[in-house]
Scaffold this active site. Sequence first.
Site, mmCIF file in Angstrom:
data_model
loop_
_atom_site.group_PDB
_atom_site.id
_atom_site.type_symbol
_atom_site.label_atom_id
_atom_site.label_comp_id
_atom_site.label_asym_id
_atom_site.label_seq_id
_atom_site.Cartn_x
_atom_site.Cartn_y
_atom_site.Cartn_z
ATOM 1 N N GLU A 114 33.671 36.421 44.179
ATOM 2 C CA GLU A 114 33.261 37.691 43.573
ATOM 3 C C GLU A 114 34.205 38.055 42.431
ATOM 4 O OE1 GLU A 114 33.382 40.523 46.754
ATOM 5 O OE2 GLU A 114 35.514 40.233 47.131
ATOM 6 N N ASP A 154 40.932 47.186 42.679
ATOM 7 C CA ASP A 154 39.985 46.453 41.824
ATOM 8 C C ASP A 154 40.239 46.688 40.336
ATOM 9 O OD1 ASP A 154 38.803 45.851 44.285
ATOM 10 O OD2 ASP A 154 37.329 47.460 44.097
#
Length: 572
Positions: free
Chosen positions: A242, A66
Amino acid sequence: MRNRQTLILVILMALSPIFVVHSQQMGENSVVFSKVVYQGNDQVYQKYPLEAGEFYNPILQGCYPDPSITRKGDDYYLVCSSFSMFPGVPLFHSNDLVNWTQLGHVLDRKSQLKVEHGGISAGIYAPDILYNPHNETFYMITTQFAGGMGNILVKTKDPKQGWSDPIKLDFGGIDPALFFDEDGKAYVVHNDAPDPGKEQYTGHRVIKIWEYDVEADQVIKGTDKIIVDGGVDITEQPIWIEAPHIYKKDGRYYLMCAEGGTGDWHSEVIFVSDSPKGPYIPAPGNPILTQRYFAKDRENKVDWAGHADLVLGPDDQYYGVFLGIRPNEKGRVNTGRETFILPVDWSGEFPVFENGLIPLEPKLKMPGGVLENKTAQEGFFPNGNFTYREEFKSDKLDYRWIGLRGPREEFISFGNGGLTIQPFEVNIKEVKPTSTLFYRQQHKDFSFTASMEYQPRADNELAGITCLQSEKFNYVFGITKTGNDFHVLLERTEEGVSRIIASRKLAFNGPVQLRVQADGDDYLFSYALPGADFVSLGGPVSGDILSTNVAGGFTGNLIGLYATRANDAKPD
């Protein structure tokens, strides 16, 4: 008299860390690790040696998922998810996108990170780092699934000097990111559930935007708006839109998001608008990054690509960092989700990751003007095949060593013999802070050798190494005691159920070396007594339980120096 003695003891303990350590050692059976050697030997790096002007992808091997990146002048800063690892949010710095140093961690204090009761895949998700030129401040915003924190923000004027305590933000959802417009206005975008009663299918999510008050450090109530419903095309029921980021280029606003979930349908998509609050129109060529369309048995396979962030590089070309995986020969993901980078072509209306829609290659050309690849030199983070040696001769740990759910300083100390671990009365299978110092697995083929001096006093004591995917999926390889006998044992825990793979009685009085080696999915645990060769215990075992796509969760395998006074592994 009694009060005076108490006062003297308090003063001595405050002034002398040595006294504290000595007192603990007198009351508890400590473990000394004098040396650790980690060696990676992946075939891909042997087959594709670097030539002049090249560097390897991924740039951060092992569980560094991430990624988010920002720039101030010639300085680039990058952060990654850390879940329940402590300290949290590893922070990296570069001047060229090739050579990286780790500055430390953004969340390095208990006041910032409250993960002591969270599973390993709880805690910190999807941090976003961004520099605001209007007030010359760096922000890191993230979701902390622990301690009642929710969405939080920390900030600093200088990332090298530490970060503020967290500010709790008044909105739900996950994966928040900031955007600072040219007029000084600020916004927060994030993933959220659809409005009540409007969920159409499992995995249906939305992207919301809020106006953000920079002075109050809080979203402005009543300004929230859904700007993406479902994804690029809701009629196709896209899942898990997302990790949103907004960028401004040529007067227009671009919203980039991950879509498809963080597994084998992962991708990156892009939208455009004339206003930061929309409406946002998807690009006709979506996705702009994915690896989902290619043969499952392709060579040097990289998969799950997505969850990206963009930055302008040193050559005035855009680059994107993103997560991906390198599965082993059985498709298992023991190194976890790693940080990759690609150049981005933004010569047209929409950005596209260069070669991001074909199978990814293990090497890249360095950005224009970057003269030297210094990875693994002069303190720069290594990648490719490398050997890392640690003899614990400094009282400052390398930043690659992490704890789980609590500070390392609560169970380690340094001395002439190396690193001392004071064992907690906590088992590695418990959801509590453990007395374990972890190093991420960074290669499919590796060895990790630890030199340890330890003699257990009872069967509730054990020390050694662990390979940990989670509290419910792990191996423990260590030395314990039964009656008057010492034993070395290997325990496998799968879905929370433990069994002894093998054990052997030991006659020793001194240091022992413990080693774990991996050849893809085959793991081999072995030990060596002074003056003797390594002896395997239990033969090759499967690394299946160390894989993200077997054990679940979001981490990769963590190799730990482990000690406990709550051992429940008993030799056969």
